[in-house]
Motif scaffolding. Structure first.
Motif, PDB file in Angstrom:
ATOM      1  N   PRO A  52       0.825  -1.205   0.000  1.00  0.00           N
ATOM      2  CA  PRO A  52       0.000   0.000   0.000  1.00  0.00           C
ATOM      3  C   PRO A  52       0.863   1.261   0.000  1.00  0.00           C
ATOM      4  CG  PRO A  52      -0.555  -1.478   1.831  1.00  0.00           C
ATOM      5  CD  PRO A  52       0.759  -1.917   1.284  1.00  0.00           C
ATOM      6  N   ILE A  53       0.413   2.270  -0.733  1.00  0.00           N
ATOM      7  CA  ILE A  53       0.992   3.608  -0.674  1.00  0.00           C
ATOM      8  C   ILE A  53      -0.155   4.532  -0.280  1.00  0.00           C
ATOM      9  CG2 ILE A  53       2.130   5.461  -1.943  1.00  0.00           C
ATOM     10  CD1 ILE A  53       3.271   3.305  -3.816  1.00  0.00           C
ATOM     11  N   ILE A  54      -0.108   5.086   0.921  1.00  0.00           N
ATOM     12  CA  ILE A  54      -1.216   5.854   1.465  1.00  0.00           C
ATOM     13  C   ILE A  54      -0.918   7.347   1.376  1.00  0.00           C
ATOM     14  CG2 ILE A  54      -2.635   6.302   3.505  1.00  0.00           C
ATOM     15  CD1 ILE A  54      -2.967   3.488   2.296  1.00  0.00           C
ATOM     16  N   THR A  55      -1.863   8.101   0.833  1.00  0.00           N
ATOM     17  CA  THR A  55      -1.765   9.556   0.791  1.00  0.00           C
ATOM     18  C   THR A  55      -2.599  10.125   1.928  1.00  0.00           C
ATOM     19  OG1 THR A  55      -1.679   9.401  -1.628  1.00  0.00           O
ATOM     20  CG2 THR A  55      -1.953  11.599  -0.666  1.00  0.00           C
ATOM     21  N   VAL A  56      -1.953  10.712   2.918  1.00  0.00           N
ATOM     22  CA  VAL A  56      -2.685  11.262   4.056  1.00  0.00           C
ATOM     23  C   VAL A  56      -3.282  12.613   3.676  1.00  0.00           C
ATOM     24  CG1 VAL A  56      -1.207  10.035   5.693  1.00  0.00           C
ATOM     25  CG2 VAL A  56      -0.674  12.415   5.084  1.00  0.00           C
ATOM     26  N   ASN A  57      -4.253  13.027   4.458  1.00  0.00           N
ATOM     27  CA  ASN A  57      -4.991  14.260   4.191  1.00  0.00           C
ATOM     28  C   ASN A  57      -4.209  15.454   4.716  1.00  0.00           C
ATOM     29  OD1 ASN A  57      -6.787  16.401   4.104  1.00  0.00           O
ATOM     30  ND2 ASN A  57      -8.525  15.244   4.910  1.00  0.00           N
ATOM     31  N   TYR A  58      -3.557  16.153   3.793  1.00  0.00           N
ATOM     32  CA  TYR A  58      -2.918  17.413   4.165  1.00  0.00           C
ATOM     33  C   TYR A  58      -3.906  18.559   4.042  1.00  0.00           C
ATOM     34  CZ  TYR A  58      -0.125  21.635   4.122  1.00  0.00           C
ATOM     35  OH  TYR A  58       0.363  22.883   4.408  1.00  0.00           O
ATOM     36  N   GLY A  59      -4.717  18.563   2.975  1.00  0.00           N
ATOM     37  CA  GLY A  59      -5.552  19.717   2.657  1.00  0.00           C
ATOM     38  C   GLY A  59      -6.548  20.097   3.723  1.00  0.00           C
ATOM     39  N   SER A  60      -7.219  19.113   4.331  1.00  0.00           N
ATOM     40  CA  SER A  60      -8.234  19.418   5.347  1.00  0.00           C
ATOM     41  C   SER A  60      -8.030  18.589   6.604  1.00  0.00           C
ATOM     42  CB  SER A  60      -9.634  19.154   4.786  1.00  0.00           C
ATOM     43  OG  SER A  60      -9.766  17.802   4.357  1.00  0.00           O
ATOM     44  N   GLY A  61      -6.900  17.897   6.686  1.00  0.00           N
ATOM     45  CA  GLY A  61      -6.615  17.061   7.839  1.00  0.00           C
ATOM     46  C   GLY A  61      -5.596  17.688   8.760  1.00  0.00           C
ATOM     47  N   THR A  62      -5.134  16.900   9.690  1.00  0.00           N
ATOM     48  CA  THR A  62      -4.136  17.359  10.661  1.00  0.00           C
ATOM     49  C   THR A  62      -3.043  16.317  10.802  1.00  0.00           C
ATOM     50  OG1 THR A  62      -5.238  16.302  12.546  1.00  0.00           O
ATOM     51  CG2 THR A  62      -5.933  18.561  11.981  1.00  0.00           C
ATOM     52  N   ALA A  63      -1.943  16.729  11.399  1.00  0.00           N
ATOM     53  CA  ALA A  63      -0.855  15.789  11.672  1.00  0.00           C
ATOM     54  C   ALA A  63      -1.317  14.698  12.625  1.00  0.00           C
ATOM     55  CB  ALA A  63       0.342  16.544  12.257  1.00  0.00           C
ATOM     56  N   ALA A  64      -2.167  15.063  13.578  1.00  0.00           N
ATOM     57  CA  ALA A  64      -2.677  14.072  14.525  1.00  0.00           C
ATOM     58  C   ALA A  64      -3.542  13.033  13.821  1.00  0.00           C
ATOM     59  CB  ALA A  64      -3.475  14.764  15.623  1.00  0.00           C
ATOM     60  N   GLU A  65      -4.357  13.466  12.853  1.00  0.00           N
ATOM     61  CA  GLU A  65      -5.182  12.524  12.099  1.00  0.00           C
ATOM     62  C   GLU A  65      -4.307  11.557  11.302  1.00  0.00           C
ATOM     63  OE1 GLU A  65      -9.010  12.745   9.073  1.00  0.00           O
ATOM     64  OE2 GLU A  65      -7.398  14.220   8.822  1.00  0.00           O
ATOM     65  N   ALA A  66      -3.240  12.087  10.685  1.00  0.00           N
ATOM     66  CA  ALA A  66      -2.320  11.230   9.928  1.00  0.00           C
ATOM     67  C   ALA A  66      -1.615  10.238  10.846  1.00  0.00           C
ATOM     68  CB  ALA A  66      -1.303  12.096   9.188  1.00  0.00           C
ATOM     69  N   ALA A  67      -1.177  10.713  12.012  1.00  0.00           N
ATOM     70  CA  ALA A  67      -0.498   9.830  12.956  1.00  0.00           C
ATOM     71  C   ALA A  67      -1.429   8.738  13.467  1.00  0.00           C
ATOM     72  CB  ALA A  67       0.057  10.647  14.113  1.00  0.00           C
ATOM     73  N   SER A  68      -2.694   9.087  13.647  1.00  0.00           N
ATOM     74  CA  SER A  68      -3.646   8.075  14.107  1.00  0.00           C
ATOM     75  C   SER A  68      -3.886   7.021  13.030  1.00  0.00           C
ATOM     76  CB  SER A  68      -4.965   8.725  14.515  1.00  0.00           C
ATOM     77  OG  SER A  68      -5.660   9.259  13.399  1.00  0.00           O
ATOM     78  N   TRP A  69      -3.779   7.419  11.774  1.00  0.00           N
ATOM     79  CA  TRP A  69      -3.899   6.459  10.670  1.00  0.00           C
ATOM     80  C   TRP A  69      -2.726   5.476  10.697  1.00  0.00           C
ATOM     81  CZ3 TRP A  69      -5.473   8.359   5.082  1.00  0.00           C
ATOM     82  CH2 TRP A  69      -5.950   7.255   4.347  1.00  0.00           C
ATOM     83  N   VAL A  70      -1.523   6.008  10.897  1.00  0.00           N
ATOM     84  CA  VAL A  70      -0.343   5.143  11.008  1.00  0.00           C
ATOM     85  C   VAL A  70      -0.508   4.177  12.178  1.00  0.00           C
ATOM     86  CG1 VAL A  70       2.151   5.083  11.423  1.00  0.00           C
ATOM     87  CG2 VAL A  70       1.171   6.880   9.968  1.00  0.00           C
ATOM     88  N   LYS A  71      -0.994   4.695  13.317  1.00  0.00           N
ATOM     89  CA  LYS A  71      -1.166   3.842  14.495  1.00  0.00           C
ATOM     90  C   LYS A  71      -2.172   2.730  14.233  1.00  0.00           C
ATOM     91  CE  LYS A  71      -2.208   3.952  19.447  1.00  0.00           C
ATOM     92  NZ  LYS A  71      -2.551   4.795  20.617  1.00  0.00           N
ATOM     93  N   TYR A  72      -3.299   3.088  13.633  1.00  0.00           N
ATOM     94  CA  TYR A  72      -4.320   2.081  13.353  1.00  0.00           C
ATOM     95  C   TYR A  72      -3.787   1.022  12.398  1.00  0.00           C
ATOM     96  CZ  TYR A  72      -8.642  -0.087  11.748  1.00  0.00           C
ATOM     97  OH  TYR A  72      -9.610  -1.010  11.426  1.00  0.00           O
ATOM     98  N   ALA A  73      -3.099   1.494  11.330  1.00  0.00           N
ATOM     99  CA  ALA A  73      -2.612   0.577  10.297  1.00  0.00           C
ATOM    100  C   ALA A  73      -1.531  -0.351  10.822  1.00  0.00           C
ATOM    101  CB  ALA A  73      -2.094   1.369   9.102  1.00  0.00           C
ATOM    102  N   ASN A  74      -0.575   0.195  11.531  1.00  0.00           N
ATOM    103  CA  ASN A  74       0.637  -0.575  11.840  1.00  0.00           C
ATOM    104  C   ASN A  74       0.766  -1.051  13.280  1.00  0.00           C
ATOM    105  OD1 ASN A  74       1.206  -0.092   9.187  1.00  0.00           O
ATOM    106  ND2 ASN A  74       2.940   1.262   9.552  1.00  0.00           N
TER     107      ASN A  74
END
Length: 591
Positions: free
Chosen positions: A129-151
């Protein structure tokens, strides 16, 4: 059918054609030789690098109404796709993964296409998988939570994470297609993603994180958005700020073409694109520059994307990027849908303006696509690459005497694979094939895609040294045989600027043997001369012999590649003499 319309960042017309060593088979004199037979020369000793395990990639999208169709997994595995990007282009900057929703008015997220649904497909196909996190309307915390959930929570082991999609298209330079609620400007993006990187890697330090760059010589490359406080262009700003923390950079490649011939010549611009990008990384990313990979996470044949030439474009584009050191290329996309620009092609096919490799089964007015999941020609271009350039294979050099035929070769554990692409729309092209550094025994497998068959299928009765390529075709041969180890050799050219008692020597050594890592160059000086400084290598001197070795960023000299370096000497006499000999790994070079 919900789909994301893709407007493109266009490669400017008139980009100079640069045929670097790493453009593989496109070293061609115009036209065929006197016998009208194209001569293909394979140099199995000329290493062009190793195929990565995420080389043959494809975009998927949360808005895709056919992502979970039963035909999808067999299609992906059948094409050898080993990387899948998600959640889908510009949608990523409006997509919230936890709720599988998009910002109001910013596209559609199919309820059946959440992250876990996507990961189910990735796991069934074995693709990374190559995941594009939400920069435009998201936050660093939201991206980090995605990494945590995934890995951490799910143990998916997702390695590659992109920080937004085409963020500079947020209006920073005028035109706007990318959704972004944050302040505009390169400096703002660079500062913000530093926080993204920190928070994401705090969760899982093993992940690889990539930043968005602008494509060389394509708008808005080189522009400075001073109205938003920028003092330099996008790439310079991002690399200076975040280069020490980045693992890869992201480029999208959608060249402008006005004809099929134009489309089939676009791979000639890739060497200069990647060379320039690599130079920017080396200049601005500091000591981490050598560790930063380049990934092309979107490309497509924007001219006649459903045509046979689109398949040829795919094969040439993927292989030329790989030969120029790119790790990953992702086609846009799995399913996309028809546009209003449908047209009947001269060979009877209909071009629906659909960037997908598989049909969505949709209609544009009264013009309807074939049944959903019917492969378009571009699918077979990816399938040819996927079966030809397998992960871990060593790409090697080829040349072609005819600009209408491109050629590529890889060495595998069982022999050598050869791919030939015929750009001629009307004529079959007879070719003869010679091998250096490889004794070809027999053709163990042969596949061919052409305008006549419109699918990649097995062919028989093929000779390893001669065949005729159909018009508009891709031919993949797998050969058994044995490698022939050549004696290492080198060629040297040198020039000097002298003064009373010393001189500066600029040297270029070309490696005519196989690729060499942790190389050693030696040369001899008169007894009274000493090297006082050097560049592009480290040196030590014992008596009249100087031994030079690689600096950290230049440990390998590829076969056929040239290493430039230089040094300054000082002597006790009035008249100084340049070295009388140079050697690479103990073998004397010729002048």
């Amino acid at each position: 059918m919900h789909r994301k319309s893709r407007r493109r960042v266009l490669v400017a017309a008139g980009v100079p054609t640069v045929l670097a060593l790493t453009v593989g088979g496109f070293l061609a004199a115009q036209g065929a030789d006197a016998s009208n037979t194209t001569a293909i020369d394979v140099n199995a000793t000329q290493s062009l690098g190793t195929v990565s395990n995420v080389a043959t990639g494809l975009n998927t999208a949360t808005f895709d109404g056919h992502l979970n169709d039963s035909a999808v997994v067999p299609a992906l595995t059948g094409a050898g796709v080993n990387a899948l990007r998600y959640p889908g282009g510009s949608t990523a900057d409006a997509y919230h993964w936890q709720t599988n929703t998009t910002e109001s008015g910013q596209g559609y997220a199919n309820p059946a296409n959440g992250f876990d649904d996507f990961m189910g497909i990735a796991q069934k196909t074995g693709a990374s998988p190559i995941i594009t996190v939400n920069y435009g309307s998201g936050t660093a915390a939201e991206a980090a939570s995605w990494v945590k959930y995934a890995n951490v929570t799910k143990h998916y082991g997702v390695k590659y994470w992109e920080l937004g999609n085409e963020v500079s298209g947020d209006g920073t330079y005028g035109s706007k297609w990318e959704y972004n609620t944050k302040p505009k400007g390169a400096a703002t993006y660079a500062n913000n993603i530093a926080d993204y990187i920190t928070q994401m890697k705090a969760v899982d330090p093993s992940i690889k994180v990539g930043a968005v760059l602008n494509t060389y010589n394509s708008w808005p490359d080189g522009l400075v958005a001073s109205k938003y406080g920028d003092t330099a262009d996008w790439n310079t700003t991002v690399l200076k700020k975040d280069g020490p923390k980045l693992d890869f950079v992201i480029i999208h490649y959608y060249p402008t073409s006005s004809s099929e011939a134009d489309l089939l010549g676009q791979n000639k611009n890739i060497a200069s694109l990647i060379s320039h990008t690599r130079a920017e990384i080396n200049q601005y990313a500091g000591s981490n520059a050598a560790n930063i990979k380049i990934m092309i996470t979107e490309t497509n044949a924007t001219y006649e994307p459903d045509s046979v030439p689109a398949a040829l474009y795919a094969a040439d584009t993927y292989m030329t990027f790989l030969q120029n050191g790119v790790d990953n290329i992702d086609w846009w996309d799995l399913h996309n849908g028809p546009t209003s620009t449908t047209s009947k092609l001269s060979d009877g096919l209909t071009d629906f303006g659909d960037g997908g490799v598989l049909s969505s089964g949709g209609c544009a007015g009264s013009v309807c696509e074939p049944t959903a999941n019917t492969p378009f020609p571009s699918y077979y271009g990816l399938q040819a690459v996927g079966g030809f350039a397998t992960p871990g294979a060593e790409m090697v050099g080829t040349t072609s005497s005819n600009s209408a035929v491109t050629s590529y070769a890889v060495k595998t554990a069982t022999g050598l694979n050869l791919m030939l692409v015929n750009h001629s729309a009307q004529a079959g092209e007879p070719v003869s094939i010679s091998y250096s550094g490889f004794n070809a025994a027999s053709v163990t497998s042969a596949q061919q895609f052409s305008d006549a068959t419109r699918k990649l299928q097995r062919i028989s009765g093929v000779n390893a040294s001669a065949l005729t390529l159909p018009a508009y075709s891709i031919t993949v041969l797998k050969l058994s045989g044995s490698n022939v180890a050549p004696r290492p050799s080198c060629t040297v050219t040198a020039s000097a600027v002298t003064w009373h008692g010393g001189y500066t020597e600029n040297v270029k050594i070309t490696n005519n043997g196989p690729a060499t890592t942790n190389w050693k160059i030696t040369f001899g000086l008169p007894a009274d001369e000493r090297v006082s400084a050097s560049w592009n290598l480290t040196h030590r001197q014992s008596g009249s012999t100087v031994t030079a070795q690689a600096v950290s960023y230049d440990k390998t000299i590829a076969s056929g590649a040239t290493l430039p370096f230089g040094f300054v000497t000082a002597g006790s006499g009035k008249n100084v003499a340049q070295p009388s000999w140079y050697a690479l790994n103990g073998v004397r070079c010729t002048n």
